[in-house]
Write an enzyme that holds these catalytic residues in place. Structure first.
Site, PDB file in Angstrom:
ATOM      1  NE  ARG A  29      -1.593  -2.400   2.714  1.00  0.00           N
ATOM      2  CZ  ARG A  29      -1.731  -3.662   2.271  1.00  0.00           C
ATOM      3  NH1 ARG A  29      -2.798  -3.989   1.603  1.00  0.00           N
ATOM      4  NH2 ARG A  29      -0.807  -4.579   2.512  1.00  0.00           N
ATOM      5  CB  THR A  30       3.335   2.603   2.383  1.00  0.00           C
ATOM      6  OG1 THR A  30       2.569   2.031   3.440  1.00  0.00           O
ATOM      7  CG2 THR A  30       3.805   3.975   2.790  1.00  0.00           C
ATOM      8  CE  LYS A  59      27.639  -2.059  -3.216  1.00  0.00           C
ATOM      9  NZ  LYS A  59      27.810  -0.975  -4.204  1.00  0.00           N
ATOM     10  NE  ARG A  81       6.899   0.679   5.020  1.00  0.00           N
ATOM     11  CZ  ARG A  81       5.692   0.127   4.987  1.00  0.00           C
ATOM     12  NH1 ARG A  81       5.540  -1.118   4.614  1.00  0.00           N
ATOM     13  NH2 ARG A  81       4.631   0.837   5.317  1.00  0.00           N
ATOM     14  CG  HIS A 109       3.059   3.563   8.762  1.00  0.00           C
ATOM     15  ND1 HIS A 109       3.241   4.478   7.745  1.00  0.00           N
ATOM     16  CD2 HIS A 109       2.663   2.405   8.165  1.00  0.00           C
ATOM     17  CE1 HIS A 109       2.969   3.888   6.585  1.00  0.00           C
ATOM     18  NE2 HIS A 109       2.628   2.634   6.816  1.00  0.00           N
TER      19      HIS A 109
HETATM   20  N1   CP Z   1      -0.490  -0.304   5.833  1.00  0.00           N
HETATM   21  C1   CP Z   1       0.722  -0.463   5.268  1.00  0.00           C
HETATM   22  O1   CP Z   1       1.699   0.232   5.619  1.00  0.00           O
HETATM   23  O2   CP Z   1       0.764  -1.404   4.297  1.00  0.00           O
HETATM   24  P1   CP Z   1       2.069  -1.782   3.459  1.00  0.00           P
HETATM   25  O3   CP Z   1       3.062  -2.391   4.447  1.00  0.00           O
HETATM   26  O4   CP Z   1       1.612  -2.762   2.436  1.00  0.00           O
HETATM   27  O5   CP Z   1       2.625  -0.525   2.885  1.00  0.00           O
END
Ligand code: CP
Length: 282
Positions: A29-30, A59, A81, A109
């Site tokens: 999703r993100t 590395k 991320r 998040h």
């Molecule tokens: N909700 C969420 O962060 O989903 P993903 O890990 O698929 O991005």
């Protein structure tokens, strides 16, 4: 942004801008919604889907040096991320361009919490006064931590944490809620809050983050047919997704219950991330 997408408008807010997407942990999703959000606004993206394996992190390159390189290549924003807490903050400490935290280990998040709060607001037209139950693995679930942080900005919100003792919400967030004047209670079974919560925020067990000896049994932390009969018809059930096949916290066969808004919630990720990119880049 939502109306604009639904009307099929072609936007040019970020024409000529380029966004870097650096993903060290898996994401559906993100990553996809950030990429789509950039494209919908006229920006381009350079995406690294598996930076843990295919970037020079292999590395031994640090997050700070990687960020300096993204700056050297003149990206207009960097979406990160990472697999450890504090990574985005580390990147931001050396970055000239905006850093967006797309999840940092078990830390935070924040963009998920924006789409969560938008989904709740769309349903109730307010956040003040709502009763929100967080259910499942609250120790390692970063989305819950960020949403608590946002809820602390509103009035008369009541928070219920439903988790086994070993996976309850960590002290830093409880302390933050106390300081923010938000009432909270700890529970060990979802049935304890079935009839009182306006929002049920389900989570999966973050098996990939659990330490040896930490286990999760889904009983008492799942939506079932019997539970749906007790939950009020105005209540909503959210989940940041992915939902887990092993623990079945929201079983596939219950997906069509009108209170379960998990896919509308995910869709809202596109609109909120469009708004965010426009705000930080334009
Ligand atoms: N909700 C969420 O962060 O989903 P993903 O890990 O698929 O991005």
């Amino acid at each position: 942004m939502k109306q604009s997408v639904l009307n099929g408008e072609r936007r040019h807010d970020l024409d000529g801008k380029i966004v870097s997407l650096l993903f060290y942990e898996p994401s559906t999703r993100t990553r996809t919604s950030f990429q789509q959000a950039a494209l919908k606004l006229g920006a381009l993206t350079v995406a690294t889907e598996n930076a843990k394996e295919f970037s020079s992190a292999v590395k031994g390159e640090t997050m700070k040096d990687t960020t300096r390189i993204m700056n050297a290549y003149h990206f207009d924003a960097v979406v990160i991320r990472a697999d450890y807490e504090g990574a985005a903050e580390e990147a931001a400490s050396v970055s000239d361009s905006p850093i967006i935290n797309a999840g940092d280990g078990a830390g935070q998040h924040p963009t998920q919490s924006l789409l969560d709060i938008f989904t709740i607001y769309e349903k109730f037209g307010k956040i003040d006064g709502l009763k929100v139950a967080f259910v499942g693995d609250l120790k390692y679930g970063r989305t819950v931590r960020s949403l608590c942080y946002l809820l602390g900005k509103f009035k008369d919100v009541e928070v219920h944490f439903v988790a086994p003792d070993s996976l309850q919400m960590r002290e830093d967030i409880l302390e933050y809620l106390k300081e923010s004047g938000i009432k909270y209670e700890l529970h060990s079974d979802i049935n304890e809050v079935a009839e009182i919560a306006d929002v049920f925020y389900m989570t999966r067990a973050q098996k990939e983050r659990m330490k040896e000896g930490e286990e999760f049994s889904p009983d008492g932390y799942r939506i079932t047919e019997a539970l749906l009969k007790k939950i009020r018809k105005e209540a909503i059930i959210l989940h940041p997704l992915p939902r887990s096949n092993d623990f079945n916290e929201i079983p596939e066969e219950l997906t069509d219950d009108p209170r379960i808004l998990i896919f509308r919630q995910a869709e809202n990720g596109l609109f909120t991330r469009m708004a965010l990119l426009k705000m930080v880049i334009e």
